[in-house]
Structures are given as structure tokens and as C-alpha cells.
Write a protein that holds these residues in place. Structure first.
Motif, short mmCIF file in Angstrom:
data_model
loop_
_atom_site.label_atom_id
_atom_site.label_comp_id
_atom_site.label_asym_id
_atom_site.label_seq_id
_atom_site.Cartn_x
_atom_site.Cartn_y
_atom_site.Cartn_z
N GLY A 38 0.80 -1.22 0.00
CA GLY A 38 0.00 0.00 0.00
C GLY A 38 0.82 1.27 0.00
O GLY A 38 1.80 1.39 -0.72
N GLN A 39 0.42 2.22 0.83
CA GLN A 39 1.05 3.53 0.84
C GLN A 39 2.52 3.46 1.24
O GLN A 39 3.34 4.21 0.73
CB GLN A 39 0.30 4.46 1.81
CG GLN A 39 -1.08 4.81 1.32
CD GLN A 39 -1.84 5.63 2.35
OE1 GLN A 39 -1.46 5.70 3.50
NE2 GLN A 39 -2.92 6.24 1.91
N ASN A 40 2.87 2.56 2.17
CA ASN A 40 4.26 2.47 2.62
C ASN A 40 5.20 2.18 1.46
O ASN A 40 6.26 2.79 1.36
CB ASN A 40 4.39 1.38 3.69
CG ASN A 40 5.78 1.30 4.26
OD1 ASN A 40 6.32 2.30 4.71
ND2 ASN A 40 6.37 0.13 4.22
N VAL A 41 4.80 1.28 0.58
CA VAL A 41 5.63 0.93 -0.57
C VAL A 41 5.80 2.13 -1.49
O VAL A 41 6.88 2.38 -2.01
CB VAL A 41 4.99 -0.26 -1.34
CG1 VAL A 41 5.64 -0.45 -2.68
CG2 VAL A 41 5.10 -1.52 -0.52
N ASN A 42 4.76 2.91 -1.65
CA ASN A 42 4.81 4.05 -2.56
C ASN A 42 5.66 5.19 -2.00
O ASN A 42 6.13 6.03 -2.75
CB ASN A 42 3.39 4.56 -2.84
CG ASN A 42 2.54 3.51 -3.50
OD1 ASN A 42 3.05 2.66 -4.21
ND2 ASN A 42 1.25 3.54 -3.23
N LYS A 43 5.85 5.25 -0.68
CA LYS A 43 6.58 6.35 -0.06
C LYS A 43 8.06 6.06 0.20
O LYS A 43 8.86 6.98 0.19
CB LYS A 43 5.92 6.74 1.26
CG LYS A 43 4.60 7.46 1.08
CD LYS A 43 4.08 7.98 2.39
CE LYS A 43 3.37 6.89 3.13
NZ LYS A 43 2.68 7.33 4.33
N THR A 44 8.40 4.79 0.47
CA THR A 44 9.78 4.49 0.86
C THR A 44 10.50 3.68 -0.20
O THR A 44 9.90 2.84 -0.86
CB THR A 44 9.81 3.69 2.18
OG1 THR A 44 9.05 2.51 2.01
CG2 THR A 44 9.24 4.50 3.32
N SER A 45 11.79 3.93 -0.32
CA SER A 45 12.62 3.19 -1.27
C SER A 45 13.31 2.05 -0.54
O SER A 45 14.42 2.20 -0.04
CB SER A 45 13.66 4.12 -1.90
OG SER A 45 13.02 5.16 -2.59
N THR A 46 12.65 0.91 -0.46
CA THR A 46 13.21 -0.21 0.28
C THR A 46 13.94 -1.21 -0.60
O THR A 46 14.71 -2.02 -0.10
CB THR A 46 12.10 -0.97 1.04
OG1 THR A 46 11.10 -1.34 0.11
CG2 THR A 46 11.51 -0.11 2.13
N CYS A 47 13.74 -1.16 -1.90
CA CYS A 47 14.40 -2.08 -2.81
C CYS A 47 15.85 -1.62 -3.00
O CYS A 47 16.11 -0.47 -3.29
CB CYS A 47 13.68 -2.11 -4.15
SG CYS A 47 14.38 -3.27 -5.31
N VAL A 48 16.79 -2.56 -2.84
CA VAL A 48 18.21 -2.24 -2.93
C VAL A 48 18.78 -2.85 -4.21
O VAL A 48 18.56 -4.03 -4.50
CB VAL A 48 18.98 -2.77 -1.70
CG1 VAL A 48 20.46 -2.47 -1.82
CG2 VAL A 48 18.42 -2.19 -0.43
N TYR A 49 19.53 -2.04 -4.96
CA TYR A 49 20.17 -2.48 -6.19
C TYR A 49 21.67 -2.33 -6.01
O TYR A 49 22.16 -1.25 -5.68
CB TYR A 49 19.68 -1.63 -7.37
CG TYR A 49 20.47 -1.83 -8.64
CD1 TYR A 49 20.21 -2.91 -9.47
CD2 TYR A 49 21.48 -0.95 -9.00
CE1 TYR A 49 20.93 -3.10 -10.63
CE2 TYR A 49 22.20 -1.13 -10.17
CZ TYR A 49 21.93 -2.21 -10.98
OH TYR A 49 22.64 -2.40 -12.12
N LEU A 50 22.40 -3.43 -6.19
CA LEU A 50 23.86 -3.40 -6.07
C LEU A 50 24.49 -3.87 -7.37
O LEU A 50 23.98 -4.78 -8.02
CB LEU A 50 24.34 -4.33 -4.94
CG LEU A 50 23.90 -4.05 -3.53
CD1 LEU A 50 24.42 -5.13 -2.60
CD2 LEU A 50 24.38 -2.70 -3.07
#
Length: 138
Positions: A38-50
């Protein structure tokens, strides 16, 4: 507050130094992860790309809801991939040798008895089938 324990961080840094992977060689960026949340996913950048620049290996991790935990997990995955790349031939050869050793190893008495019991059951079933088909032909 701190999702990854200091012991795990230390273990990871030791593994990185053993493989001669420097922090400067890793390019890191954060992406907004999609999916449920929901909203949490849309607001925070939790996916990490290395991206490991010398080898070109790329890893993306968004298993957890916290960015810190995803950073740790992404690094673990990256180190595992680099290790298989560097020690791939060694480990593949070792696995092949180990497989042959397991195949040649003598079975325990208990395992043999279990296999033979299964064979006897199948044999009995086949005998019963042949009797039935023999009676029908008469």
C-alpha cells in the motif's frame, strides 16, 4: 531498531575481505519496490540495487520491508555470486567428486533391507497380476 546484528555484519565484512571485494567497487542505489504494501511501498525506497563494477554482477533485493535488512541481504547475495564466479570451477569439481563418492559408498545394512523389502512388495504385485492374466486365458 537495528535489524542486522553486529556479528552478522562482521561476518559479511570478513567474507568480503577474504574475496577481496572492496566497498568502493560496489555501486548502490535504492528503488521504490512495487507489490503489496500500500502507501508504505509508494513512499519508501526499500528495494536495494547493487552492482559489483569489476565483475559486472548485479543484484536487486526487496524481500523485506526495511531498507537496512534489504541492504544486508543484497550484499550477502552479491558475495555469494562473486564467490561462485571466482571459485566456480573448484566448487563444481568438488561437488562432482563428492557425488561420485556418495554413489560408490557402501549402503548400510538397514538401507539395503529397506530397498529389498520394497522390491519384494513390487515382486508380489507382479506375481498376482500374472496369475490373474493366466486364469483369464483358460
Amino acid at each position: 531498531m537495528f535489524p542486522v546484528s553486529p556479528a552478522k555484519k562482521k561476518e559479511l565484512s570478513e567474507k568480503m575481505s577474504a574475496l577481496k571485494v572492496r566497498k568502493e567497487d560496489i555501486e548502490e542505489s535504492f528503488i521504490r519496490s512495487g507489490g503489496k504494501g500500500g502507501q508504505n511501498v509508494n513512499k519508501t525506497s526499500t528495494c536495494v540495487y547493487l552492482k559489483h563494477i569489476p565483475t559486472g554482477i548485479e543484484v536487486k533485493c526487496h524481500e523485506e520491508r526495511s531498507q537496512a535488512l534489504n541492504r544486508y541481504k543484497a550484499r550477502v547475495i552479491l558475495i555469494r555470486k562473486i564467490e561462485t564466479l571466482l571459485k566456480g570451477k573448484e566448487s563444481a569439481e568438488r561437488q562432482r567428486i563428492e557425488k561420485l563418492r556418495r554413489q560408490k559408498r557402501k549402503r548400510s545394512k538397514r538401507a539395503k533391507e529397506k530397498i529389498l523389502a520394497e522390491k519384494r512388495i513390487v515382486s508380489e504385485k507382479k506375481k498376482l497380476r500374472s496369475r490373474l492374466s493366466g486364469e483369464n486365458s483358460i
